[in-house]
Write a protein that holds these residues in place. Structure first.
Motif, PDB file in Angstrom:
ATOM      1  N   SER A 104     -10.607   6.196   0.424  1.00  0.00           N
ATOM      2  CA  SER A 104     -10.891   5.411  -0.770  1.00  0.00           C
ATOM      3  C   SER A 104     -10.140   4.088  -0.730  1.00  0.00           C
ATOM      4  O   SER A 104      -9.084   3.966  -0.102  1.00  0.00           O
ATOM      5  CB  SER A 104     -10.493   6.184  -2.031  1.00  0.00           C
ATOM      6  N   SER A 105     -10.671   3.102  -1.418  1.00  0.00           N
ATOM      7  CA  SER A 105     -10.051   1.783  -1.476  1.00  0.00           C
ATOM      8  C   SER A 105      -8.675   1.853  -2.120  1.00  0.00           C
ATOM      9  O   SER A 105      -8.409   2.688  -2.991  1.00  0.00           O
ATOM     10  CB  SER A 105     -10.942   0.829  -2.277  1.00  0.00           C
ATOM     11  N   ILE A 106      -7.802   0.960  -1.713  1.00  0.00           N
ATOM     12  CA  ILE A 106      -6.456   0.914  -2.284  1.00  0.00           C
ATOM     13  C   ILE A 106      -6.486   0.469  -3.740  1.00  0.00           C
ATOM     14  O   ILE A 106      -5.464   0.580  -4.430  1.00  0.00           O
ATOM     15  CB  ILE A 106      -5.537  -0.034  -1.472  1.00  0.00           C
ATOM     16  N   CYS A 107      -7.615  -0.033  -4.216  1.00  0.00           N
ATOM     17  CA  CYS A 107      -7.719  -0.477  -5.611  1.00  0.00           C
ATOM     18  C   CYS A 107      -8.035   0.660  -6.563  1.00  0.00           C
ATOM     19  O   CYS A 107      -8.091   0.457  -7.780  1.00  0.00           O
ATOM     20  CB  CYS A 107      -8.795  -1.559  -5.731  1.00  0.00           C
ATOM     21  N   ILE A 108      -8.267   1.846  -6.035  1.00  0.00           N
ATOM     22  CA  ILE A 108      -8.632   2.988  -6.865  1.00  0.00           C
ATOM     23  C   ILE A 108      -7.394   3.839  -7.136  1.00  0.00           C
ATOM     24  O   ILE A 108      -6.581   4.073  -6.232  1.00  0.00           O
ATOM     25  CB  ILE A 108      -9.712   3.836  -6.159  1.00  0.00           C
ATOM     26  N   ASN A 109      -7.237   4.294  -8.375  1.00  0.00           N
ATOM     27  CA  ASN A 109      -6.103   5.166  -8.700  1.00  0.00           C
ATOM     28  C   ASN A 109      -6.159   6.418  -7.840  1.00  0.00           C
ATOM     29  O   ASN A 109      -7.217   6.969  -7.570  1.00  0.00           O
ATOM     30  CB  ASN A 109      -6.145   5.545 -10.180  1.00  0.00           C
ATOM     31  N   ARG A 110      -5.011   6.938  -7.443  1.00  0.00           N
ATOM     32  CA  ARG A 110      -4.974   8.017  -6.468  1.00  0.00           C
ATOM     33  C   ARG A 110      -3.767   8.914  -6.704  1.00  0.00           C
ATOM     34  O   ARG A 110      -2.850   8.566  -7.439  1.00  0.00           O
ATOM     35  CB  ARG A 110      -4.914   7.422  -5.067  1.00  0.00           C
TER      36      ARG A 110
ATOM     37  N   MET B 251      -9.738  -2.359   2.530  1.00  0.00           N
ATOM     38  CA  MET B 251      -8.647  -1.540   3.060  1.00  0.00           C
ATOM     39  C   MET B 251      -8.577  -0.221   2.307  1.00  0.00           C
ATOM     40  O   MET B 251      -8.483  -0.210   1.073  1.00  0.00           O
ATOM     41  CB  MET B 251      -7.316  -2.289   2.938  1.00  0.00           C
ATOM     42  N   THR B 252      -8.631   0.885   3.033  1.00  0.00           N
ATOM     43  CA  THR B 252      -8.500   2.204   2.420  1.00  0.00           C
ATOM     44  C   THR B 252      -7.034   2.622   2.375  1.00  0.00           C
ATOM     45  O   THR B 252      -6.187   2.040   3.075  1.00  0.00           O
ATOM     46  CB  THR B 252      -9.308   3.247   3.199  1.00  0.00           C
ATOM     47  N   SER B 253      -6.737   3.632   1.577  1.00  0.00           N
ATOM     48  CA  SER B 253      -5.351   4.076   1.413  1.00  0.00           C
ATOM     49  C   SER B 253      -4.759   4.570   2.736  1.00  0.00           C
ATOM     50  O   SER B 253      -3.629   4.227   3.100  1.00  0.00           O
ATOM     51  CB  SER B 253      -5.286   5.190   0.358  1.00  0.00           C
ATOM     52  N   GLY B 254      -5.527   5.404   3.451  1.00  0.00           N
ATOM     53  CA  GLY B 254      -5.035   5.912   4.725  1.00  0.00           C
ATOM     54  C   GLY B 254      -4.842   4.807   5.745  1.00  0.00           C
ATOM     55  O   GLY B 254      -3.833   4.776   6.463  1.00  0.00           O
ATOM     56  N   ASN B 255      -5.797   3.870   5.796  1.00  0.00           N
ATOM     57  CA  ASN B 255      -5.690   2.773   6.759  1.00  0.00           C
ATOM     58  C   ASN B 255      -4.559   1.809   6.418  1.00  0.00           C
ATOM     59  O   ASN B 255      -3.973   1.195   7.317  1.00  0.00           O
ATOM     60  CB  ASN B 255      -7.012   2.011   6.845  1.00  0.00           C
ATOM     61  N   LEU B 256      -4.254   1.652   5.133  1.00  0.00           N
ATOM     62  CA  LEU B 256      -3.157   0.754   4.765  1.00  0.00           C
ATOM     63  C   LEU B 256      -1.832   1.294   5.289  1.00  0.00           C
ATOM     64  O   LEU B 256      -1.022   0.537   5.859  1.00  0.00           O
ATOM     65  CB  LEU B 256      -3.089   0.578   3.249  1.00  0.00           C
ATOM     66  N   LEU B 257      -1.578   2.603   5.109  1.00  0.00           N
ATOM     67  CA  LEU B 257      -0.339   3.172   5.634  1.00  0.00           C
ATOM     68  C   LEU B 257      -0.301   3.088   7.155  1.00  0.00           C
ATOM     69  O   LEU B 257       0.757   2.817   7.747  1.00  0.00           O
ATOM     70  CB  LEU B 257      -0.201   4.626   5.181  1.00  0.00           C
TER      71      LEU B 257
END
Length: 421
Positions: free
Chosen positions: A90-96, A246-252
């Motif tokens: 999911s996108s980094i802009c989405i609450n997680r 940018m997805t959450s996993g890819n950002l890390l």
């Protein structure tokens, strides 16, 4: 993902070097029995992988306390263990469920403890509060007329972040190490594209929680060395924008890859992969394939290897074995990528940890040979495959040999001090 249960008491040292060191301060002595409260992070890349990571135990054996580093690693594992397959993509802009800001600070906390040897941990909660305060500071700049246009709303955020607060892209050649850690970026306001994107996404997250963000916002992640992360209205996006989401996993993974590249001990020849640079320094590559190398590149490679062999770290721009190993271990925990096992293995080889290096190299070859893997035919991949074969042969010979002659010096860079940032 990872196990934090105490390991059974060892019957012998898993990290004892096969030769005695003349530098007692950095000698890899047998590991003491772990206390019941100690924990060891174990790699679970696949159902068949159950390999112990090396860094923390090796530093403990060198007389360096890794309590704070282990705690930070455990917190990192706790965060990424909350990832579902959907949230990871999911996108980094989405609450997680995974707190990306806090996770990035745990990465910084571990590396800070590795290089500073401080008994005081990095104040993660204080920097989380500073990140939240940054969102609060935007509120006085919010004007109701921004609701009339998503573009004006995002422009106001970027004016606040990049003009009023003064956040900027760090010089990319070479990238300053402090631009790669969230706490330093919040302090010095100069960061990598990954760090600035993370900060931008945290602001959007807070504004959405407060009900101020009324449209579907997305962040354009720049792939060049100069552009700042920008927001845009997703409903008005173009197909070409998809590659910059940018997805959450890819950002890390991006944050850890930045650290891995910045602290890789072999900085010469930027046109080759990290593995090939290290394999070249280990003489695992046929020199006929390097006909285009200049004399300065060859001299740089020899100088880098000399610094490694003598444990000399006069500048962080020459690399840092501890932080490159740490980045590799966390990348292995984060994603199921066989190449991370290979890169980790060759660093262990340069540390003189041959048994562990061979174990990870074998696991890499097992995963690489799975039917699901698509073989690559490009020239660099062929070079890498040849280097893996040569390294495997050498490691097998070393471990089979009885009474081989030790070098006249110890590879002591894991225990050596260097500048923190």
């Amino acid at each position: 993902m990872c196990s934090l249960t105490p390991s059974p008491l060892p019957t012998s040292s898993f990290f004892t070097l096969p030769f005695p060191s003349t530098f007692s301060k950095f000698q890899f002595c047998p590991l003491p029995y772990p206390s019941p409260s100690s924990s060891r992070v174990v790699c679970h890349v696949s159902s068949n992988c159950n390999l112990n990571f090396v860094l923390h135990d090796a530093l403990d054996a060198s007389g360096i306390d890794t309590t704070q580093a282990r705690e930070a690693r455990g917190q990192f594992c706790s965060q990424i263990g909350r990832f579902t397959d959907i949230e990871k993509e999911s996108s980094i802009c989405i609450n997680r469920c995974v707190d990306l800001g806090r996770t990035a600070l745990y990465i910084a906390a571990e590396d800070d403890s590795l290089v500073s040897h401080s008994s005081v941990p990095l104040p993660v909660d204080d920097f989380v509060a500073r990140l939240d305060d940054l969102s609060m500071d935007y509120c006085p700049y919010y004007i109701r007329e921004y609701d009339s246009s998503p573009e004006k709303f995002l422009e106001s955020i970027e004016r606040f972040l990049y003009v009023h607060k003064g956040f900027r892209r760090a010089n990319a050649n070479p990238l300053e190490s402090r631009a790669l850690y969230l706490h330093s970026v919040l302090t010095h306001r100069s960061g990598s594209s990954a760090m600035l994107s993370l900060i931008y996404s945290e602001i959007l997250k807070m504004l959405r929680l407060w009900g101020l963000l009324y449209f579907d916002a997305e962040i354009f992640f720049p792939r060049d060395a100069l552009t700042l992360p920008k927001g845009y209205h997703k409903q008005k996006s173009k197909e070409s924008d998809q590659a910059h989401i940018m997805t959450s996993g890819n950002l890390l993974a991006e944050i850890l890859n930045d650290l891995k590249h910045a602290f890789w001990p072999f900085q010469h020849d930027q046109n080759k992969t990290l593995f090939l640079r290290a394999a070249n320094a280990a003489n695992c590559i046929d020199r006929s394939d390097f006909a285009g190398e200049s004399g300065s590149q060859i001299a740089s490679a020899k100088a880098a290897q000399h610094r490694l062999d003598r444990g000399v770290w006069t500048s962080v721009r020459f690399g840092d074995m501890r932080r490159s190993l740490s980045a590799c271990e966390r990348l292995i925990l984060l994603k199921n990528d066989a190449n991370e096992l290979r890169d980790y293995s060759i660093l262990l080889y340069h540390c003189g940890l041959y048994e562990q290096s061979l174990q990870y190299l074998k696991k890499y070859q097992e995963l690489k040979n799975l039917p699901t893997e698509v073989p690559s035919t490009d020239s660099l991949s062929n070079l890498e495959d040849d280097a893996v074969d040569n390294l495997t042969t050498r490691l097998n010979l070393i471990l089979m040999e009885q009474g081989w002659s030790p070098p006249s010096y110890a590879r002591n860079f894991l225990g050596n001090n260097s500048e923190p940032w």
